[in-house]
Design a protein around this motif. Sequence first.
Motif, PDB file in Angstrom:
ATOM      1  N   LEU A  61      18.800  84.692  48.387  1.00 21.21           N
ATOM      2  CA  LEU A  61      17.632  85.520  48.114  1.00 21.21           C
ATOM      3  C   LEU A  61      17.984  86.968  48.413  1.00 21.21           C
ATOM      4  O   LEU A  61      18.544  87.260  49.480  1.00 21.21           O
ATOM      5  N   MET A  62      17.709  87.859  47.473  1.00 19.73           N
ATOM      6  CA  MET A  62      18.024  89.269  47.661  1.00 19.73           C
ATOM      7  C   MET A  62      16.776  90.108  47.440  1.00 19.73           C
ATOM      8  O   MET A  62      15.998  89.854  46.513  1.00 19.73           O
ATOM      9  N   GLU A  63      16.569  91.087  48.304  1.00 18.62           N
ATOM     10  CA  GLU A  63      15.452  92.005  48.109  1.00 18.62           C
ATOM     11  C   GLU A  63      15.637  92.768  46.805  1.00 18.62           C
ATOM     12  O   GLU A  63      16.735  93.240  46.506  1.00 18.62           O
ATOM     13  N   ARG A  64      14.568  92.875  46.057  1.00 21.82           N
ATOM     14  CA  ARG A  64      14.636  93.550  44.770  1.00 21.82           C
ATOM     15  C   ARG A  64      14.759  95.056  44.973  1.00 21.82           C
ATOM     16  O   ARG A  64      14.089  95.643  45.828  1.00 21.82           O
ATOM     17  N   ILE A  65      15.641  95.674  44.211  1.00 27.03           N
ATOM     18  CA  ILE A  65      15.885  97.110  44.314  1.00 27.03           C
ATOM     19  C   ILE A  65      15.024  97.823  43.271  1.00 27.03           C
ATOM     20  O   ILE A  65      14.947  97.397  42.115  1.00 27.03           O
TER      21      ILE A  65
ATOM     22  N   PHE B 159      24.068  97.830  51.729  1.00 27.90           N
ATOM     23  CA  PHE B 159      23.512  96.487  51.544  1.00 27.90           C
ATOM     24  C   PHE B 159      21.991  96.544  51.512  1.00 27.90           C
ATOM     25  O   PHE B 159      21.370  97.300  52.253  1.00 27.90           O
ATOM     26  N   THR B 160      21.403  95.742  50.653  1.00 27.60           N
ATOM     27  CA  THR B 160      19.969  95.506  50.710  1.00 27.60           C
ATOM     28  C   THR B 160      19.751  94.191  51.456  1.00 27.60           C
ATOM     29  O   THR B 160      20.703  93.557  51.905  1.00 27.60           O
ATOM     30  N   GLY B 161      18.498  93.768  51.599  1.00 31.62           N
ATOM     31  CA  GLY B 161      18.231  92.521  52.314  1.00 31.62           C
ATOM     32  C   GLY B 161      18.788  91.322  51.576  1.00 31.62           C
ATOM     33  O   GLY B 161      18.502  91.123  50.394  1.00 31.62           O
ATOM     34  N   LEU B 162      19.614  90.522  52.255  1.00 33.96           N
ATOM     35  CA  LEU B 162      20.231  89.333  51.663  1.00 33.96           C
ATOM     36  C   LEU B 162      19.996  88.154  52.603  1.00 33.96           C
ATOM     37  O   LEU B 162      20.265  88.251  53.807  1.00 33.96           O
ATOM     38  N   TYR B 163      19.497  87.050  52.048  1.00 37.45           N
ATOM     39  CA  TYR B 163      19.062  85.943  52.893  1.00 37.45           C
ATOM     40  C   TYR B 163      19.611  84.616  52.383  1.00 37.45           C
ATOM     41  O   TYR B 163      19.581  84.325  51.190  1.00 37.45           O
ATOM     42  N   SER B 164      20.074  83.798  53.314  1.00 39.17           N
ATOM     43  CA  SER B 164      20.514  82.445  53.009  1.00 39.17           C
ATOM     44  C   SER B 164      19.306  81.541  52.794  1.00 39.17           C
ATOM     45  O   SER B 164      18.238  81.758  53.390  1.00 39.17           O
ATOM     46  N   LEU B 165      19.481  80.527  51.951  1.00 46.13           N
ATOM     47  CA  LEU B 165      18.440  79.506  51.768  1.00 46.13           C
ATOM     48  C   LEU B 165      18.903  78.151  52.300  1.00 46.13           C
ATOM     49  O   LEU B 165      18.446  77.096  51.845  1.00 46.13           O
TER      50      LEU B 165
ATOM     51  N   ALA C 279       9.752  84.489  50.301  1.00 48.79           N
ATOM     52  CA  ALA C 279       9.789  84.545  48.839  1.00 48.79           C
ATOM     53  C   ALA C 279       8.524  83.946  48.231  1.00 48.79           C
ATOM     54  O   ALA C 279       8.001  84.469  47.243  1.00 48.79           O
ATOM     55  N   LEU C 280       8.019  82.869  48.805  1.00 47.42           N
ATOM     56  CA  LEU C 280       6.799  82.260  48.283  1.00 47.42           C
ATOM     57  C   LEU C 280       5.594  83.165  48.511  1.00 47.42           C
ATOM     58  O   LEU C 280       4.667  83.209  47.693  1.00 47.42           O
ATOM     59  N   ALA C 281       5.602  83.904  49.606  1.00 45.53           N
ATOM     60  CA  ALA C 281       4.477  84.783  49.927  1.00 45.53           C
ATOM     61  C   ALA C 281       4.439  86.013  49.032  1.00 45.53           C
ATOM     62  O   ALA C 281       3.359  86.528  48.710  1.00 45.53           O
ATOM     63  N   ASP C 282       5.615  86.504  48.626  1.00 38.87           N
ATOM     64  CA  ASP C 282       5.658  87.741  47.821  1.00 38.87           C
ATOM     65  C   ASP C 282       6.892  87.714  46.928  1.00 38.87           C
ATOM     66  O   ASP C 282       7.871  88.423  47.156  1.00 38.87           O
ATOM     67  N   ALA C 283       6.853  86.892  45.888  1.00 41.97           N
ATOM     68  CA  ALA C 283       8.024  86.674  45.033  1.00 41.97           C
ATOM     69  C   ALA C 283       8.481  87.939  44.327  1.00 41.97           C
ATOM     70  O   ALA C 283       9.667  88.090  44.019  1.00 41.97           O
ATOM     71  N   GLU C 284       7.566  88.857  44.057  1.00 37.35           N
ATOM     72  CA  GLU C 284       7.928  90.079  43.326  1.00 37.35           C
ATOM     73  C   GLU C 284       8.897  90.961  44.110  1.00 37.35           C
ATOM     74  O   GLU C 284       9.546  91.837  43.536  1.00 37.35           O
ATOM     75  N   ARG C 285       8.994  90.741  45.406  1.00 42.88           N
ATOM     76  CA  ARG C 285       9.882  91.561  46.248  1.00 42.88           C
ATOM     77  C   ARG C 285      11.342  91.144  46.142  1.00 42.88           C
ATOM     78  O   ARG C 285      12.226  91.843  46.653  1.00 42.88           O
ATOM     79  N   PHE C 286      11.618  89.999  45.492  1.00 41.83           N
ATOM     80  CA  PHE C 286      12.945  89.408  45.610  1.00 41.83           C
ATOM     81  C   PHE C 286      13.559  89.046  44.260  1.00 41.83           C
ATOM     82  O   PHE C 286      12.895  89.014  43.229  1.00 41.83           O
ATOM     83  N   VAL C 287      14.874  88.758  44.321  1.00 43.71           N
ATOM     84  CA  VAL C 287      15.622  88.178  43.216  1.00 43.71           C
ATOM     85  C   VAL C 287      16.286  86.912  43.761  1.00 43.71           C
ATOM     86  O   VAL C 287      16.826  86.923  44.872  1.00 43.71           O
ATOM     87  N   LEU C 288      16.234  85.828  43.003  1.00 43.63           N
ATOM     88  CA  LEU C 288      16.883  84.579  43.401  1.00 43.63           C
ATOM     89  C   LEU C 288      18.173  84.447  42.599  1.00 43.63           C
ATOM     90  O   LEU C 288      18.147  84.429  41.367  1.00 43.63           O
ATOM     91  N   LYS C 289      19.317  84.379  43.307  1.00 44.68           N
ATOM     92  CA  LYS C 289      20.620  84.439  42.638  1.00 44.68           C
ATOM     93  C   LYS C 289      21.442  83.175  42.877  1.00 44.68           C
ATOM     94  O   LYS C 289      21.680  82.791  44.023  1.00 44.68           O
ATOM     95  N   PRO C 290      21.936  82.547  41.794  1.00 43.52           N
ATOM     96  CA  PRO C 290      22.879  81.433  41.938  1.00 43.52           C
ATOM     97  C   PRO C 290      24.318  81.956  42.014  1.00 43.52           C
ATOM     98  O   PRO C 290      24.558  83.158  41.874  1.00 43.52           O
ATOM     99  N   GLN C 291      25.274  81.036  42.199  1.00 41.06           N
ATOM    100  CA  GLN C 291      26.690  81.417  42.296  1.00 41.06           C
ATOM    101  C   GLN C 291      27.288  81.586  40.898  1.00 41.06           C
ATOM    102  O   GLN C 291      28.154  80.831  40.499  1.00 41.06           O
TER     103      GLN C 291
END
Length: 481
Positions: free
Chosen positions: A400-404, A338-344, A357-369
Amino acid sequence: MSQARFTSCIPLPLEEKTLVGVIEKAKDWALMHGVGMRDKKNFTKDAIQIAPFVLLPSPFPRTEFNKAVELQQVLNELMHKVAHNDDFLEHTLQNALQVDEFTANLYEIWVKVRKEGIAQTLSLGLFRSDYLMQQPDGNKIKQVEFNTIASSFGAISSNLPAMNRYILRQLGCGDLIKNMPENKALSGLCSGIIEAYDLFGVPGSVALFVVEEVSYNICDQRFHEFEISETRPDIIIYRKTLNEIFEETSLNDKKQLMLDDKVVAVVYYRSGYEPAQYPSQREWDARLRVEQSTAIKCPSIHYQLAGTKKVQQALAAPGALEQFLGAGAISGRVRDIFTGLYSLDFDDSGERAVEMALADAERFVLKPQREGGGNNLYGADIREALLRMRHSRERAAYILMERILPPLVSGYVVRPGGPVPPPLTDLVSELGIFGVIIGSKDKIYSNRQVGHMLRTKLADANEGGVAAGLGALDSPYLLDL
């Protein structure tokens, strides 16, 4: 940080004359062996064109490939248990259901069928777990997502190794073939449909493939039918859209799904995973009718709900895996991918995730269902979306998922209508492992890993879906690092 780099299996670039010649051979091989798709721009049922493919097999660490293969049975069982845990699904999805109409409609069917009494307790899963290698962790695999519906490209991917072997031999590098793993995804996936058909146990019953109004990825779908027909000539397969199912099927007094006066044994969905595939109430009514029936569904509605991104995120929470797999080494091995996975959600952890995510958006991926590719948000689009819905319930439908950050490799992507020769570009690869599981809440009848696919995209492309025109089919070339 700069991304790590793997070395191609043979020295690149190739001399232009050699490259042009071998690409011509590869294109003909692809067309003559069904590595193809229909043209979305100039659609006709009378022709296919090559599916995008990578000319040479892409390097992938042998230890990580084997790890993914070995974990698939564990992940199959994990998702099976999740799907049959009503309380966990309800709790995990409750916030998303308030803002995501599509997931809410699926959930409503699940609740209705449970209240009526489930007519078929067996479910068939043809799953695929997808991975990228995470460079900062020493090139260890990290799970991107787990697909429980319409897990595609098992059929065409089974042909890719033979094409890559042919290409390597044409380039005088046949000695490298030993590093390409065997891939029997097609026969393995079809064996799951056949086994479910036999468990259904009604002589003369039929199988039903649920398909889109227009099927571009026709080779991948049809090969399943051809394989089943060759292996089991007694199994007749129908292809129907959800709208056709609404018009042409019925439930008899035994809750059997009837089509052309025949009982449907297995329903295999290659459509039905995104909102656009339900343009009217008719499609939802068809889905409900199938779910109410005795047919074995692939997937059942609770398997599809278990494949949502909210479930993926919830399983990464402390103690969640242990709830299903026990406290031991197996849970640890799964947690390691698992990578970092976060609830919103609207709680303290959700607010912290938004701030991150707002502080460093490049680190993450925003995923819908959503399934099917092309739905995720990256970089500046994440900031824009979160600022827009920060105080809206809508954000609870995302995770929110940490970008790989996978390693790069140089290679040639061959596309229909693309330049000849194609440019040498930086690529990254995503490994998918296929699994088959059949079972009920109380008993698992089959659970196995059945093959793999490798999907490769340009290093600067965010999405990698082949059917969506963003990635290319590939084969792994195993490295001993």
